[in-house]
Design an enzyme around this catalytic site. Structure first.
Site, PDB file in Angstrom:
ATOM      1  N   GLY A  82       0.818  -1.209   0.000  1.00 26.47           N
ATOM      2  CA  GLY A  82       0.000   0.000   0.000  1.00 26.47           C
ATOM      3  C   GLY A  82       0.853   1.261   0.000  1.00 26.47           C
ATOM      4  O   GLY A  82       0.497   2.273  -0.616  1.00 26.47           O
ATOM      5  N   ARG A 110      -7.901  -2.668  -1.282  1.00 21.63           N
ATOM      6  CA  ARG A 110      -7.649  -1.559  -0.340  1.00 21.63           C
ATOM      7  C   ARG A 110      -8.061  -0.201  -0.935  1.00 21.63           C
ATOM      8  O   ARG A 110      -7.924   0.039  -2.136  1.00 21.63           O
ATOM      9  CB  ARG A 110      -6.184  -1.581   0.072  1.00 21.63           C
ATOM     10  CG  ARG A 110      -5.877  -2.903   0.773  1.00 21.63           C
ATOM     11  CD  ARG A 110      -4.476  -2.980   1.276  1.00 21.63           C
ATOM     12  NE  ARG A 110      -4.238  -2.044   2.361  1.00 21.63           N
ATOM     13  CZ  ARG A 110      -3.046  -1.838   2.896  1.00 21.63           C
ATOM     14  NH1 ARG A 110      -1.995  -2.480   2.417  1.00 21.63           N
ATOM     15  NH2 ARG A 110      -2.906  -0.991   3.877  1.00 21.63           N
ATOM     16  N   SER A 153      -3.168   9.165   8.658  1.00 16.63           N
ATOM     17  CA  SER A 153      -2.531   8.147   7.827  1.00 16.63           C
ATOM     18  C   SER A 153      -1.262   8.737   7.222  1.00 16.63           C
ATOM     19  O   SER A 153      -1.315   9.720   6.483  1.00 16.63           O
ATOM     20  CB  SER A 153      -3.484   7.707   6.705  1.00 16.63           C
ATOM     21  OG  SER A 153      -2.744   7.168   5.628  1.00 16.63           O
ATOM     22  N   GLN A 155       0.577   7.403   5.020  1.00 15.84           N
ATOM     23  CA  GLN A 155       0.611   7.190   3.569  1.00 15.84           C
ATOM     24  C   GLN A 155      -0.129   8.300   2.850  1.00 15.84           C
ATOM     25  O   GLN A 155       0.354   8.855   1.854  1.00 15.84           O
ATOM     26  CB  GLN A 155       0.007   5.827   3.226  1.00 15.84           C
ATOM     27  CG  GLN A 155       0.857   4.665   3.716  1.00 15.84           C
ATOM     28  CD  GLN A 155       0.230   3.313   3.439  1.00 15.84           C
ATOM     29  OE1 GLN A 155      -0.892   3.235   2.927  1.00 15.84           O
ATOM     30  NE2 GLN A 155       0.935   2.256   3.779  1.00 15.84           N
ATOM     31  N   ASP A 301       0.662  -0.594  13.249  1.00 10.27           N
ATOM     32  CA  ASP A 301       1.044  -1.919  12.748  1.00 10.27           C
ATOM     33  C   ASP A 301       1.250  -2.923  13.880  1.00 10.27           C
ATOM     34  O   ASP A 301       1.458  -4.111  13.619  1.00 10.27           O
ATOM     35  CB  ASP A 301       2.329  -1.801  11.913  1.00 10.27           C
ATOM     36  CG  ASP A 301       2.090  -1.010  10.637  1.00 10.27           C
ATOM     37  OD1 ASP A 301       0.944  -1.022  10.136  1.00 10.27           O
ATOM     38  OD2 ASP A 301       3.033  -0.368  10.143  1.00 10.27           O
ATOM     39  N   LYS A 328      -6.277  -2.927   6.328  1.00 13.38           N
ATOM     40  CA  LYS A 328      -4.855  -3.242   6.154  1.00 13.38           C
ATOM     41  C   LYS A 328      -4.737  -4.438   5.197  1.00 13.38           C
ATOM     42  O   LYS A 328      -5.667  -4.738   4.459  1.00 13.38           O
ATOM     43  CB  LYS A 328      -4.211  -3.519   7.515  1.00 13.38           C
ATOM     44  CG  LYS A 328      -4.164  -2.288   8.417  1.00 13.38           C
ATOM     45  CD  LYS A 328      -3.228  -1.244   7.850  1.00 13.38           C
ATOM     46  CE  LYS A 328      -3.191   0.005   8.693  1.00 13.38           C
ATOM     47  NZ  LYS A 328      -2.456   1.090   8.054  1.00 13.38           N
ATOM     48  N   ARG A 332      -7.756  -6.799   9.866  1.00  9.45           N
ATOM     49  CA  ARG A 332      -6.986  -7.287  11.027  1.00  9.45           C
ATOM     50  C   ARG A 332      -7.838  -7.425  12.282  1.00  9.45           C
ATOM     51  O   ARG A 332      -7.499  -8.205  13.164  1.00  9.45           O
ATOM     52  CB  ARG A 332      -5.771  -6.382  11.298  1.00  9.45           C
ATOM     53  CG  ARG A 332      -4.689  -6.593  10.270  1.00  9.45           C
ATOM     54  CD  ARG A 332      -3.382  -5.916  10.616  1.00  9.45           C
ATOM     55  NE  ARG A 332      -2.415  -6.204   9.560  1.00  9.45           N
ATOM     56  CZ  ARG A 332      -1.407  -5.400   9.216  1.00  9.45           C
ATOM     57  NH1 ARG A 332      -1.234  -4.250   9.855  1.00  9.45           N
ATOM     58  NH2 ARG A 332      -0.580  -5.746   8.251  1.00  9.45           N
ATOM     59  N   ARG A 375       1.674  -9.524   9.319  1.00  7.11           N
ATOM     60  CA  ARG A 375       1.677  -9.227  10.757  1.00  7.11           C
ATOM     61  C   ARG A 375       0.793 -10.204  11.538  1.00  7.11           C
ATOM     62  O   ARG A 375       1.038 -10.457  12.715  1.00  7.11           O
ATOM     63  CB  ARG A 375       1.271  -7.774  11.002  1.00  7.11           C
ATOM     64  CG  ARG A 375       2.230  -6.802  10.296  1.00  7.11           C
ATOM     65  CD  ARG A 375       2.255  -5.422  10.870  1.00  7.11           C
ATOM     66  NE  ARG A 375       2.799  -4.475   9.917  1.00  7.11           N
ATOM     67  CZ  ARG A 375       4.102  -4.229   9.733  1.00  7.11           C
ATOM     68  NH1 ARG A 375       5.003  -4.852  10.445  1.00  7.11           N
ATOM     69  NH2 ARG A 375       4.514  -3.352   8.823  1.00  7.11           N
TER      70      ARG A 375
HETATM   71  C1  S3P Z   1       2.960   3.385   6.567  1.00 10.09           C
HETATM   72  C2  S3P Z   1       1.848   3.941   7.154  1.00 10.09           C
HETATM   73  C3  S3P Z   1       0.812   3.161   7.827  1.00 10.09           C
HETATM   74  C4  S3P Z   1       1.297   1.755   8.168  1.00 10.09           C
HETATM   75  C5  S3P Z   1       2.007   1.115   7.011  1.00 10.09           C
HETATM   76  C6  S3P Z   1       3.209   1.932   6.585  1.00 10.09           C
HETATM   77  C7  S3P Z   1       3.933   4.278   5.921  1.00 10.09           C
HETATM   78  O1  S3P Z   1      -0.315   3.045   6.969  1.00 10.09           O
HETATM   79  O2  S3P Z   1       0.225   0.949   8.575  1.00 10.09           O
HETATM   80  O3  S3P Z   1       2.442  -0.193   7.369  1.00 10.09           O
HETATM   81  O4  S3P Z   1       5.074   3.824   5.634  1.00 10.09           O
HETATM   82  O5  S3P Z   1       3.605   5.434   5.694  1.00 10.09           O
HETATM   83  P1  S3P Z   1      -1.496   4.152   6.959  1.00 10.09           P
HETATM   84  O6  S3P Z   1      -0.975   5.403   6.388  1.00 10.09           O
HETATM   85  O7  S3P Z   1      -2.581   3.551   6.099  1.00 10.09           O
HETATM   86  O8  S3P Z   1      -1.919   4.293   8.396  1.00 10.09           O
END
Ligand code: S3P
Length: 415
Positions: A82, A110, A153, A155, A301, A328, A332, A375
């Site tokens: 993701g 997702r 988030s 990401q 995570d 996720k 989860r 995980r």
């Molecule tokens: C991550 C952000 C998280 C995390 C993922 C890695 C990142 O996701 O769960 O394993 O590297 O920015 P979300 O932004 O969806 O919370």
């Protein structure tokens, strides 16, 4: 069975992704040491190569040569990752060209609308398949915006900040709660015009340059499994070495310490981010706690392994507002409830909260399912350690998505 000894977890997955992806925009070249060997980061490096970046693996080291934003129109397979897809959406949105991003069956489930919608408001041409991958992006002129995110988030925040590097004017991103800030730190170190503002971050159009060298700290989310396993398994004492201690990533340590865990953190450096060693010793008297909504992004995570610890703590542990866990690599919340429940744990959901009552002795019977989620697979492996036997887990090998040597490292700790 107990866990004893020290372990050096693989390089941090989040930071490795960012180093690889940012090289597409940057000038210069960088020798990255301790780059994560995991499958997700291999997806990122493959994506970088396809898009016109230069990647060379030299053992543990990855050499990146900046593409300076000159990208090749192509299709990219993001695999299970993701982070690869969402960050790419952000910075491809303002580039000339046509790009298609796809992934495996889990990634195709997702949500990508959360990234596509705010990018579209900036002027991007992004189309999804009912809000999910495959995603197609046609380069467009972007205009900076103020984004108030509905969810914390990293990401999503990162995607918008990356889009902001090529948008006209200023882009501001404000989150409801703090999440990991690897993007902000690395962009700043690469010379981007980025700074805290209005309770979030603002970015202006900027060129970025790779540092000559970058050492990725160990992945605290990988260390989390060994540390938590040691806390709940009699006779255990484990030290994890060279682990990243970014404040946005150490929520599990804070919460476990509140539960009375014998956990010791020694910071040993701050470059490129705080890092050090973390030790855990068996703690027979863990006490239940309430994990608040603002703490969830700091351990997002680690919810599955924290749930396992909570089965051994006295009282009812509550984790508030964990709805993000439903989207996720697997659902989860469902995975934790069915799999730990099948081991005899007492746990249930109410709305978006997860409740776990302990302490409960876990008793393996039959086989278990990782749902192809790394995980969940590693949490079940640690449940096996607690029960003194190796559980039969479907697709246990998916641990390689984030921690390829997980089972080897675990065997080496077993006594
Ligand atoms: C991550 C952000 C998280 C995390 C993922 C890695 C990142 O996701 O769960 O394993 O590297 O920015 P979300 O932004 O969806 O919370």
């Amino acid at each position: 069975m107990s866990l004893r000894g020290s372990v050096t977890p693989p390089g941090d997955k989040s930071i490795s992704h960012r180093a690889g992806l940012f090289s597409l925009l940057a000038t210069g070249s960088c020798r990255v040491s301790n780059f994560s060997p995991c499958a997700d980061c291999a997806s990122t490096l493959e994506a970088v190569s396809r898009l016109g970046g230069k990647v060379e693996r030299r053992g543990e080291e990855v050499v990146l040569r900046g593409a300076g934003g000159k990208l090749v129109s192509t299709e990219v397979d993001c695999g299970n990752s993701g982070t690869t897809m969402r960050l790419l959406m952000g910075f491809l949105a303002g580039r000339p060209g046509r790009f298609t991003l796809d992934g495996d069956a889990s990634l195709r489930r997702r949500p990508m609308g959360r990234v596509a919608d705010p990018l579209t408001r900036m002027g991007a041409k992004v189309s999804t398949t009912d809000g999910r991958p495959p995603v197609t992006i046609e380069g467009a002129e972007l205009v900076g915006q103020r984004h108030e995110l509905a969810v914390a988030s990293a990401q999503l925040k990162s995607a918008l900040l990356l889009a902001g590097l090529r948008a006209k004017g200023e882009t501001v991103v404000v989150e409801p709660h703090l999440s990991r800030d690897h993007t902000e730190r690395l962009l700043k170190a690469m010379g981007a015009d980025i700074a805290p503002a209005e309770g979030g971050w603002r970015v202006r159009p900027s060129e970025i340059r790779l540092p000559e060298t970058l050492r990725v700290p160990g992945d605290v989310s990988a260390a989390a499994f060994m540390l938590t396993g040691a806390l709940i398994t009699p006779g255990s004492q484990v030290t994890t070495l060279g682990v990243g201690l970014n404040p946005g990533r150490v929520g599990l340590i804070t919460v476990l310490q509140r539960m009375g865990a014998k956990l010791q953190v020694i910071e040993e450096g701050r470059d490129p981010e705080p890092w050090g060693r973390v030790s855990a010793a068996y703690t027979p008297e863990l006490i239940a706690t309430e994990v608040l909504p603002e703490e969830i992004p700091l351990l997002v995570d680690e919810v599955p392994i924290l749930a396992l610890a909570a089965t051994q703590a006295r009282g009812v542990t509550v984790m508030r507002s964990i709805n993000e866990l439903r989207i996720k690599e697997s659902d989860r919340i469902a995975a934790i409830i069915t799999q730990l429940g099948a081991l005899g744990a007492r746990l249930w959901e109410e709305g978006d909260d997860l409740f776990i009552e302990g302490p409960t002795p876990l008793k393996p019977q039959g086989s278990y399912d990782s749902y192809g989620d790394h995980r969940i697979a590693m949490t079940l492996a640690m449940a096996g350690v607690l029960c003194g036997q190796t559980l039969e887990v479907a697709d246990a090998a998916c641990a390689g998505v984030s921690y390829p040597d997980f089972y080897r490292d675990l065997e080496a700790l077993k006594q």
